[in-house]
Motif scaffolding. Structure first.
Motif, PDB file in Angstrom:
ATOM      1  N   GLN A 143       0.828  -1.207   0.000  1.00 46.55           N
ATOM      2  CA  GLN A 143       0.000   0.000   0.000  1.00 46.55           C
ATOM      3  C   GLN A 143       0.864   1.260   0.000  1.00 46.55           C
ATOM      4  O   GLN A 143       0.540   2.239  -0.668  1.00 46.55           O
ATOM      5  N   PHE A 144       1.954   1.228   0.727  1.00 39.56           N
ATOM      6  CA  PHE A 144       2.866   2.367   0.781  1.00 39.56           C
ATOM      7  C   PHE A 144       3.392   2.693  -0.623  1.00 39.56           C
ATOM      8  O   PHE A 144       3.330   3.834  -1.069  1.00 39.56           O
TER       9      PHE A 144
ATOM     10  N   HIS B 102       0.597   4.031  -3.038  1.00 38.35           N
ATOM     11  CA  HIS B 102       0.299   5.455  -2.841  1.00 38.35           C
ATOM     12  C   HIS B 102       1.414   6.323  -3.427  1.00 38.35           C
ATOM     13  O   HIS B 102       1.149   7.345  -4.065  1.00 38.35           O
TER      14      HIS B 102
ATOM     15  N   TYR C 215       1.337   8.843   4.061  1.00 35.13           N
ATOM     16  CA  TYR C 215       0.806   7.506   4.334  1.00 35.13           C
ATOM     17  C   TYR C 215       1.575   6.850   5.486  1.00 35.13           C
ATOM     18  O   TYR C 215       0.991   6.234   6.372  1.00 35.13           O
TER      19      TYR C 215
ATOM     20  N   GLU D 107       0.568   8.334   8.756  1.00 32.27           N
ATOM     21  CA  GLU D 107      -0.739   7.808   9.153  1.00 32.27           C
ATOM     22  C   GLU D 107      -0.601   6.436   9.798  1.00 32.27           C
ATOM     23  O   GLU D 107      -1.231   6.145  10.821  1.00 32.27           O
ATOM     24  N   LYS D 108       0.225   5.582   9.218  1.00 35.50           N
ATOM     25  CA  LYS D 108       0.409   4.238   9.762  1.00 35.50           C
ATOM     26  C   LYS D 108       1.164   4.269  11.090  1.00 35.50           C
ATOM     27  O   LYS D 108       0.834   3.534  12.013  1.00 35.50           O
TER      28      LYS D 108
ATOM     29  N   ARG E 186      -5.516   9.628  11.006  1.00 36.61           N
ATOM     30  CA  ARG E 186      -5.448  10.421   9.772  1.00 36.61           C
ATOM     31  C   ARG E 186      -5.957  11.827  10.101  1.00 36.61           C
ATOM     32  O   ARG E 186      -7.153  12.032  10.282  1.00 36.61           O
TER      33      ARG E 186
END
Length: 142
Positions: free
Chosen positions: A24-25, A28, A85, A88-89, A94
């Motif tokens: 996902q990283f 994005h 991102y 956020e993780k 967020r």
């Protein structure tokens, strides 16, 4: 008295390119690179077209400039999106603070790559954080 008016809407076509890297990283980051890089190329193409039309001594578009701008802005956008991102993780939430931190880190990194002095790097970090935070607040309003 008769009245006339115009009622309608204007929309632009939406083109999405999705590259699945398995992370996902990275997804994005690549998405940010492609979207903003293509915008930078389009802006440079418009500027170059204007220069060809207005200036007689220039007879062709500078494709190298368009590519360089696309890669530069795409890279900066990819770094920002990836950092946002990641924040956020790491933080588990967020919010606008992720945009602030990611914008500041991206601004500092982009400035440091340009061999700027410490004061300029700090200024660019502040600018990056401010722009990213403002964009996040504007997103909340819409």
């Amino acid at each position: 008295m008769p009245q006339t008016g115009f009622n309608g809407s204007v929309s632009s076509p939406k083109v999405d390119v999705y590259v699945d890297t398995g992370s996902q990283f990275l997804n994005h980051t690549v998405d940010g690179f492609l979207k903003i890089g293509s915008v930078a190329v389009a802006r440079a193409a418009a500027e170059e077209t204007y220069n060809v039309v207005v200036q007689v001594h220039k007879s062709h578009l500078d494709l190298t400039k368009m590519c360089k701008e696309g890669v530069f802005f795409g890279t900066v956008a990819g770094v920002y999106v990836g950092m946002d991102y990641g924040m956020e993780k790491i933080r588990g939430t967020r919010d606008w603070k992720n945009a602030l931190l990611a914008g500041a880190a991206t601004g500092a990194l982009a400035s440091a790559v340009g061999n700027n002095k410490r004061d300029k790097i700090v200024q660019d970090a502040i600018t990056g954080g401010a722009i990213a935070t403002a964009a996040q607040f504007i997103n909340y309003l819409t």
